[in-house]
Design an enzyme around this catalytic site. Sequence first.
Site, PDB file in Angstrom:
ATOM      1  N   GLU A  12      38.542  29.133 -24.509  1.00 37.92           N
ATOM      2  CA  GLU A  12      38.408  30.147 -23.451  1.00 37.92           C
ATOM      3  C   GLU A  12      38.348  29.530 -22.066  1.00 37.92           C
ATOM      4  OE1 GLU A  12      39.052  33.180 -23.930  1.00 37.92           O
ATOM      5  OE2 GLU A  12      39.212  32.526 -26.009  1.00 37.92           O
ATOM      6  N   ASP A  27      46.448  35.886 -27.577  1.00 37.43           N
ATOM      7  CA  ASP A  27      47.208  35.109 -26.602  1.00 37.43           C
ATOM      8  C   ASP A  27      48.704  35.300 -26.791  1.00 37.43           C
ATOM      9  OD1 ASP A  27      44.885  34.105 -25.528  1.00 37.43           O
ATOM     10  OD2 ASP A  27      44.828  32.438 -26.926  1.00 37.43           O
TER      11      ASP A  27
HETATM   12 ZN   LIG Z   1      42.958  32.560 -26.103  1.00 38.29          ZN
END
Ligand SMILES: [Zn+2]
Length: 393
Positions: free
Chosen positions: A68, A166
């Site tokens: 993160e 993502d």
């Molecule tokens: Zn990520």
Amino acid sequence: MGATFSLGRLAGIRVGVHWSVLVIFVLIALGLAGGRLPDAHPDRPVWSYWLVGLITAVVFFLSLLAHELSHALVARRNGVGSESITLWLLGGVARLKSEAPSPVAELRIAGIGPLVSLLLGIVFALLTVLFGALYGSGLVLEALAWLAAINIMLAVFNALPAAPLDGGRLLRAAVWWRTGSRLRATEVATSAGRGLGWLLVAAGLYLVFMGAVIDGVWLLIIGWFMSAMATAEGGQAKVRELLGSVPVREAMTPDPTTVPAASTVTEFLSGAPWQYRHSAFPVTDPGGGPVGVISVNRAGEVPVAERDSTTIASAMVAVDDLPTAGPDDPLTGLLPALEASPVHQALVLADGRLVGIVTSSDVSRTITWLASAAGSRTPRTPLHPGRSSPASS
Ligand SMILES: [Zn+2]
């Protein structure tokens, strides 16, 4: 996402943990100390299983954090500030202050996370080989191999092309680059997210009926989370699109009635709300400077016996805990802060002077109005207490 607690700051970014991470933490420690480790090496003392299990769970947690933090730092390098990181079930959410300025920036910000997880996986795999060569088999080797596998799995799962993962961001960057439309790109990524979410739910149900209850419930939870977050993200994108560049001044109540900080709760409740029919009022000091906001609900929470002796200053939400904006700032920029604010109100200031107040309902009204004017249905707005979706996962 509600139910998060704070762990402090890292590189100026607030780090929080969602309750779902605690579930993961417990499941990982249990799975290792109660299953995998004693299965592999049944002759060790029980405390050593738990020690290695707990440390491994903590290292896993730090791997998530590294993932993160990489998003947040690359975002910062690309001109997008981050205010917080929240760790949750599927990894984490780096809450960015604004949208990526271009498809390329989006690609970099989203791509770095799985890359970091993959690198961590490779590093743990190398450590496993090295440790194995030096010391032979053991609990530590088992833990390192597990960390290598879980980080690589995390990289692969997060790279799936579906919001809020993502990979969903990468898909969005690609569609955005192809079509030039950010909204279209978000629609594609969030539909993929809902689709994958329901697919996981279906797979989870199948596993439950086949008798693999734990694995099945895992998939159910992850699928449900994904689908819900993709839906919320789609709603937010629609809201941003509708609001466009509408400035704060369009939604605010200008020159609002103010309440003196030194007045009492009794005076407030018997006066302002009845006369003006608002739910919240800016509070000012004797010089007229804004110091906070008092809502009728909040004042009403003060016990009746204490209302005569309680000043508004001690019952209000102080200005430091409130979102503020300039009258010409874009309204979309204020949404995340307004959502996170305890009273869902923001003060509009110009040169430190109070010029207006804007509430979540003001924003909802503006959105409804713009949606009607544009001939579309009002999107499901994320303007509810404690509900939000990620800017990046
Ligand atoms: Zn990520």
